[in-house]
Design a protein around this motif. Structure first.
Motif, PDB file in Angstrom:
ATOM      1  N   ARG A  46      36.809  17.001  64.282  1.00  0.00           N
ATOM      2  CA  ARG A  46      37.556  15.816  64.713  1.00  0.00           C
ATOM      3  C   ARG A  46      37.096  15.361  66.108  1.00  0.00           C
ATOM      4  O   ARG A  46      36.984  14.159  66.386  1.00  0.00           O
ATOM      5  CB  ARG A  46      39.059  16.120  64.716  1.00  0.00           C
ATOM      6  CG  ARG A  46      39.643  16.228  63.317  1.00  0.00           C
ATOM      7  CD  ARG A  46      41.094  16.693  63.330  1.00  0.00           C
ATOM      8  NE  ARG A  46      41.612  16.761  61.968  1.00  0.00           N
ATOM      9  CZ  ARG A  46      42.170  15.736  61.323  1.00  0.00           C
ATOM     10  NH1 ARG A  46      42.322  14.577  61.941  1.00  0.00           N
ATOM     11  NH2 ARG A  46      42.600  15.871  60.089  1.00  0.00           N
ATOM     12  N   ARG A 115      27.073  20.053  61.434  1.00  0.00           N
ATOM     13  CA  ARG A 115      27.482  21.374  60.933  1.00  0.00           C
ATOM     14  C   ARG A 115      26.705  22.488  61.639  1.00  0.00           C
ATOM     15  O   ARG A 115      27.247  23.524  61.977  1.00  0.00           O
ATOM     16  CB  ARG A 115      27.273  21.477  59.411  1.00  0.00           C
ATOM     17  CG  ARG A 115      27.885  20.348  58.613  1.00  0.00           C
ATOM     18  CD  ARG A 115      28.239  20.776  57.220  1.00  0.00           C
ATOM     19  NE  ARG A 115      29.275  21.794  57.250  1.00  0.00           N
ATOM     20  CZ  ARG A 115      30.562  21.537  57.470  1.00  0.00           C
ATOM     21  NH1 ARG A 115      30.985  20.309  57.669  1.00  0.00           N
ATOM     22  NH2 ARG A 115      31.432  22.516  57.504  1.00  0.00           N
ATOM     23  N   ASP A 137      34.421  26.007  55.531  1.00  0.00           N
ATOM     24  CA  ASP A 137      33.230  26.786  55.156  1.00  0.00           C
ATOM     25  C   ASP A 137      33.148  28.083  55.955  1.00  0.00           C
ATOM     26  O   ASP A 137      32.073  28.638  56.104  1.00  0.00           O
ATOM     27  CB  ASP A 137      31.979  25.946  55.466  1.00  0.00           C
ATOM     28  CG  ASP A 137      31.861  25.629  56.959  1.00  0.00           C
ATOM     29  OD1 ASP A 137      32.886  25.723  57.677  1.00  0.00           O
ATOM     30  OD2 ASP A 137      30.748  25.324  57.416  1.00  0.00           O
ATOM     31  N   ARG A 175      39.348  12.637  51.156  1.00  0.00           N
ATOM     32  CA  ARG A 175      38.834  13.702  52.040  1.00  0.00           C
ATOM     33  C   ARG A 175      38.408  14.902  51.197  1.00  0.00           C
ATOM     34  O   ARG A 175      37.361  15.478  51.418  1.00  0.00           O
ATOM     35  CB  ARG A 175      39.911  14.141  53.049  1.00  0.00           C
ATOM     36  CG  ARG A 175      40.292  13.072  54.051  1.00  0.00           C
ATOM     37  CD  ARG A 175      39.784  13.367  55.455  1.00  0.00           C
ATOM     38  NE  ARG A 175      39.921  14.744  55.869  1.00  0.00           N
ATOM     39  CZ  ARG A 175      41.019  15.254  56.423  1.00  0.00           C
ATOM     40  NH1 ARG A 175      42.081  14.522  56.621  1.00  0.00           N
ATOM     41  NH2 ARG A 175      41.033  16.510  56.805  1.00  0.00           N
ATOM     42  N   ARG A 182      29.853  17.357  49.528  1.00  0.00           N
ATOM     43  CA  ARG A 182      28.724  17.161  50.454  1.00  0.00           C
ATOM     44  C   ARG A 182      27.671  18.230  50.175  1.00  0.00           C
ATOM     45  O   ARG A 182      27.985  19.322  49.673  1.00  0.00           O
ATOM     46  CB  ARG A 182      29.212  17.211  51.904  1.00  0.00           C
ATOM     47  CG  ARG A 182      29.711  18.565  52.308  1.00  0.00           C
ATOM     48  CD  ARG A 182      30.222  18.605  53.742  1.00  0.00           C
ATOM     49  NE  ARG A 182      30.777  19.903  54.016  1.00  0.00           N
ATOM     50  CZ  ARG A 182      31.912  20.129  54.649  1.00  0.00           C
ATOM     51  NH1 ARG A 182      32.638  19.129  55.109  1.00  0.00           N
ATOM     52  NH2 ARG A 182      32.318  21.360  54.853  1.00  0.00           N
TER      53      ARG A 182
HETATM   54  O1   DC Z   1      41.281  20.839  58.771  1.00  0.00           O
HETATM   55  P1   DC Z   1      41.163  19.373  59.089  1.00  0.00           P
HETATM   56  O2   DC Z   1      41.750  18.500  58.003  1.00  0.00           O
HETATM   57  O3   DC Z   1      41.686  19.038  60.442  1.00  0.00           O
HETATM   58  O4   DC Z   1      39.580  19.106  59.116  1.00  0.00           O
HETATM   59  C1   DC Z   1      39.078  17.829  59.387  1.00  0.00           C
HETATM   60  C2   DC Z   1      37.750  17.626  58.683  1.00  0.00           C
HETATM   61  O5   DC Z   1      36.777  18.471  59.257  1.00  0.00           O
HETATM   62  C3   DC Z   1      37.717  17.904  57.202  1.00  0.00           C
HETATM   63  O6   DC Z   1      37.876  16.719  56.447  1.00  0.00           O
HETATM   64  C4   DC Z   1      36.361  18.477  56.948  1.00  0.00           C
HETATM   65  C5   DC Z   1      35.878  18.923  58.292  1.00  0.00           C
HETATM   66  N1   DC Z   1      35.712  20.367  58.430  1.00  0.00           N
HETATM   67  C6   DC Z   1      34.561  20.902  57.954  1.00  0.00           C
HETATM   68  O7   DC Z   1      33.754  20.193  57.362  1.00  0.00           O
HETATM   69  N2   DC Z   1      34.301  22.218  58.150  1.00  0.00           N
HETATM   70  C7   DC Z   1      35.180  22.999  58.776  1.00  0.00           C
HETATM   71  N3   DC Z   1      34.895  24.293  58.963  1.00  0.00           N
HETATM   72  C8   DC Z   1      36.406  22.465  59.246  1.00  0.00           C
HETATM   73  C9   DC Z   1      36.651  21.128  59.037  1.00  0.00           C
END
Ligand code: DC
Length: 226
Positions: A46, A115, A137, A175, A182
């Motif tokens: 975020r 990432r 992940d 979401r 992905r």
């Molecule tokens: O947990 P959250 O809904 O606040 O996470 C926001 C976004 O971050 C979620 O849509 C995907 C991404 N995310 C991610 O890809 N890998 C992570 N380890 C944590 C979150």
């Protein structure tokens, strides 16, 4: 091994799951129970999204996002027992749940460069410490070697209602789709993860199930903590 020895060891409890599954709440409660650090990795994604938006970067443009994240400096700050993202020296916590961040965080998270950089920052943060890390992940890609893995879930309607009750408008289904389809490190149930459905359990019930599991796996911690 005595207690002093264990404190310098890396222990990661990985908690993954879809949006609004309740994983942040249970991860925080589990960390408090064990005396571990808690890290919400979604807040890092975020924060990067907020940083891109602040610079008018098009969050649907993979190259532009990759370039922005490559030129930014991400750290994990500490405020008492809270660990939070710091991007280019700024504390974005007040903005992390804004609607515009909700709408753009999944595409930004799908960018491989994002990432790569955030996974590296999370690994450095956890090194030599005991941490509960929640995300998408964590058990499958960031710490595949940890034996302590959970996948927290709830039906999509339950999760959508939770967000509504929190006064937030989030397109949970959208979401979920982007996060789990992905190409780099999609949301998945990591091999060996214990799946817990939170639709019928309260926070205490979920934490109790997790504690039982990690104890059965042989993790030693101070059981007098509440
Ligand atoms: O947990 P959250 O809904 O606040 O996470 C926001 C976004 O971050 C979620 O849509 C995907 C991404 N995310 C991610 O890809 N890998 C992570 N380890 C944590 C979150």
């Amino acid at each position: 091994m005595n207690k002093a020895d264990t404190s310098s060891f890396t222990v990661v409890i990985a908690i993954d799951g879809p949006a609004a599954s309740g994983k942040s709440t249970v991860a925080r409660a589990l960390a408090a129970r064990l005396g571990y650090r808690f890290l919400n990795s979604g807040d890092l994604y975020r924060a990067i999204t907020w940083n891109c938006l602040s610079q008018d970067v098009d969050c649907r443009n993979v190259g532009a996002v990759a370039s922005a994240v490559g030129n930014s400096h991400v750290e994990i700050g500490c405020d008492g027992t809270d660990y939070y993202p710091v991007v280019d020296g700024a504390d974005p916590r007040a903005h992390l749940r804004e609607q515009v961040v909700n709408a753009n965080v999944s595409p930004v998270s799908a960018v491989p460069a994002v990432r790569y950089i955030l996974s590296a920052a999370i690994r450095v943060h956890a090194q030599g410490r005991q941490t509960v890390v929640e995300g998408r992940d964590i058990g499958s890609a960031v710490f595949p070697e940890t034996p302590y893995k959970f996948y927290i879930d709830a039906p999509a309607q339950v999760r959508q209602r939770r967000r509504r009750d929190q006064g937030q408008t989030e397109e949970i289904a959208k979401r979920d789709f982007i996060d789990s389809t992905r190409s780099t490190d999609p949301l998945t149930i990591a091999p060996g993860a214990t799946v817990i459905d939170t639709s019928t359990l309260d926070v205490e019930g979920v934490v109790a199930a997790m504690v039982e599991k990690i104890c059965a796996q042989g993790l030693v911690f101070d059981r007098t903590r509440r």
